[in-house]
Design a protein around this motif. Structure first.
Motif, short mmCIF file in Angstrom:
data_model
loop_
_atom_site.label_atom_id
_atom_site.label_comp_id
_atom_site.label_asym_id
_atom_site.label_seq_id
_atom_site.Cartn_x
_atom_site.Cartn_y
_atom_site.Cartn_z
N THR A 128 -14.40 15.32 -9.61
CA THR A 128 -14.30 16.56 -8.83
C THR A 128 -12.96 16.74 -8.12
OG1 THR A 128 -15.28 15.39 -6.93
CG2 THR A 128 -16.79 16.62 -8.37
N HIS A 129 -12.10 15.75 -8.16
CA HIS A 129 -10.83 15.79 -7.43
C HIS A 129 -9.98 17.00 -7.85
CE1 HIS A 129 -7.79 14.05 -4.85
NE2 HIS A 129 -6.92 13.98 -5.83
N ASP A 130 -9.83 17.20 -9.15
CA ASP A 130 -9.05 18.34 -9.65
C ASP A 130 -9.69 19.66 -9.23
OD1 ASP A 130 -7.37 16.52 -10.81
OD2 ASP A 130 -8.02 16.90 -12.87
N ALA A 131 -11.02 19.73 -9.34
CA ALA A 131 -11.73 20.96 -9.03
C ALA A 131 -11.58 21.34 -7.56
CB ALA A 131 -13.22 20.81 -9.37
N MET A 132 -11.53 20.37 -6.68
CA MET A 132 -11.34 20.65 -5.25
C MET A 132 -9.96 21.25 -5.00
SD MET A 132 -13.96 20.00 -3.26
CE MET A 132 -13.25 19.63 -1.65
N PHE A 133 -8.95 20.70 -5.62
CA PHE A 133 -7.60 21.25 -5.48
C PHE A 133 -7.53 22.67 -6.03
CE2 PHE A 133 -5.44 17.08 -4.71
CZ PHE A 133 -4.60 17.51 -3.68
N GLU A 134 -8.14 22.88 -7.18
CA GLU A 134 -8.08 24.20 -7.81
C GLU A 134 -8.79 25.25 -6.97
OE1 GLU A 134 -9.74 23.26 -11.57
OE2 GLU A 134 -7.95 22.18 -12.25
N ALA A 135 -9.92 24.89 -6.40
CA ALA A 135 -10.68 25.84 -5.59
C ALA A 135 -9.96 26.20 -4.31
CB ALA A 135 -12.07 25.29 -5.27
N LEU A 136 -9.38 25.19 -3.65
CA LEU A 136 -8.83 25.40 -2.31
C LEU A 136 -7.35 25.73 -2.30
CD1 LEU A 136 -10.87 22.51 -0.71
CD2 LEU A 136 -11.11 24.93 -0.17
N ALA A 137 -6.54 24.99 -3.05
CA ALA A 137 -5.09 25.24 -3.04
C ALA A 137 -4.70 26.36 -3.99
CB ALA A 137 -4.33 23.97 -3.40
N GLU A 145 0.83 -1.21 0.00
CA GLU A 145 0.00 0.00 0.00
C GLU A 145 0.86 1.26 0.00
OE1 GLU A 145 -3.69 0.56 2.57
OE2 GLU A 145 -2.28 1.95 3.51
N VAL A 146 0.58 2.14 -0.93
CA VAL A 146 1.20 3.47 -0.94
C VAL A 146 0.08 4.48 -0.67
CG1 VAL A 146 2.44 5.19 -2.30
CG2 VAL A 146 2.96 2.76 -2.59
N ALA A 147 0.08 5.02 0.54
CA ALA A 147 -0.97 5.96 0.94
C ALA A 147 -0.42 7.38 0.89
CB ALA A 147 -1.46 5.64 2.35
N GLU A 148 -1.10 8.23 0.15
CA GLU A 148 -0.74 9.66 0.10
C GLU A 148 -1.63 10.42 1.06
OE1 GLU A 148 -0.69 13.53 -2.89
OE2 GLU A 148 -1.74 11.70 -3.46
N VAL A 149 -1.03 11.05 2.04
CA VAL A 149 -1.76 11.88 2.99
C VAL A 149 -1.70 13.32 2.47
CG1 VAL A 149 -1.94 12.64 5.38
CG2 VAL A 149 -1.14 10.32 4.87
N PHE A 150 -2.86 13.91 2.22
CA PHE A 150 -2.90 15.22 1.57
C PHE A 150 -4.01 16.09 2.15
CE2 PHE A 150 -6.15 12.82 -0.53
CZ PHE A 150 -7.12 13.75 -0.86
N TRP A 151 -3.99 17.35 1.77
CA TRP A 151 -5.07 18.28 2.06
C TRP A 151 -5.35 19.08 0.79
CZ3 TRP A 151 -4.18 23.79 4.14
CH2 TRP A 151 -5.41 24.45 4.29
N TYR A 152 -6.63 19.21 0.46
CA TYR A 152 -7.00 19.94 -0.75
C TYR A 152 -6.52 21.39 -0.75
CZ TYR A 152 -10.10 16.36 -2.78
OH TYR A 152 -10.60 15.22 -3.37
N GLY A 153 -6.35 21.96 0.43
CA GLY A 153 -5.92 23.35 0.50
C GLY A 153 -4.42 23.54 0.56
N CYS A 154 -3.65 22.47 0.47
CA CYS A 154 -2.19 22.53 0.60
C CYS A 154 -1.53 22.81 -0.75
CB CYS A 154 -1.69 21.19 1.16
SG CYS A 154 0.09 20.98 1.11
N PRO A 155 -0.81 23.93 -0.87
CA PRO A 155 -0.16 24.24 -2.15
C PRO A 155 0.93 23.24 -2.51
CG PRO A 155 0.49 25.82 -0.44
CD PRO A 155 -0.63 25.01 0.12
#
Length: 210
Positions: free
Chosen positions: A111-120, A49-59
């Motif tokens: 919607t994954h890309d859109a969430m990053f674009e809106a927040l980050a 398992e390769v788990a990426e821990v992220f936040w949509y608002g993180c640049p």
């Protein structure tokens, strides 16, 4: 004389290049990655398992996104990528909930890309279920279904499992990679976002060997 100088220079460059190559592949525990004293549970069965821990608002996560997306394309069959949205602060929680809500509604890929674009990228204030639902309605998400699912039992359970895993791995920043529940890799450890993926490749090979 000049020919000897050129030969010496060429040899020096070759030695330097070899040194850089060796340094890049000589990944060390405690320096380039951390091994957990107590591994956390994985969800991929026999696969690594390769788990990426992220936040949509993180640049930094936004900058890392195209790199890991390209890297994921070549993952072998016995390795599986898992996304884990972090809720390391109160303002992060709605965005982590949005991830699992969209996943439950079958709308995450759209919607994954859109969430990053809106927040980050755009720094939009989308901190409530209503604000998120309104924004995501432009991407085919039903507002009423989103708000209802946002606080559902299923999403609550996913949130608890994810945050328990993050705490167990002692992850305090994003983006971070958690390899097979045993190893944590960050940009500051590895030296760059690109190196994070190189270290991940090394640790995947290490897990296979074991």
């Amino acid at each position: 004389m000049m020919k000897q100088v050129w030969k010496a220079a060429a040899c020096l460059l070759a030695v330097m290049a070899f040194g850089v190559q060796a340094q890049e592949t000589d990944w060390q525990e405690g320096r380039h990655y951390e091994e957990l004293a107590t591994p956390v549970t994985t969800s991929t069965g026999d696969k690594v398992e390769v788990a990426e821990v992220f936040w949509y608002g993180c640049p930094h996560c936004y900058a890392f996104k195209p790199l890991i997306e390209e890297w994921k394309k070549d993952l072998p069959e016995d390795v599986e990528y898992v996304g884990i949205p972090a809720a390391l602060g109160r303002t992060w929680e709605p965005h982590a909930r949005a991830y699992y809500t969209l996943q439950a509604l079958g709308k995450l890929d759209q919607t994954h890309d859109a969430m990053f674009e809106a927040l980050a990228r755009d720094r939009r204030q989308l901190d409530t279920a209503e604000a998120l639902a309104d924004y995501l309605s432009d991407y085919g998400v039903d507002e009423e279904a989103f708000i209802k699912t946002f606080s559902s039992f299923g999403v609550n359970a996913k949130m608890q499992q994810a945050q328990a895993k993050i705490r167990g791995a002692r992850i305090t920043g994003t983006p971070s990679l958690l390899i097979d529940g045993k190893y944590v890799v960050t940009g500051s450890m590895a030296g760059s976002h690109e190196n994070m993926l190189k270290v991940a490749d090394y640790l995947i090979s290490k897990e296979r060997a074991e």
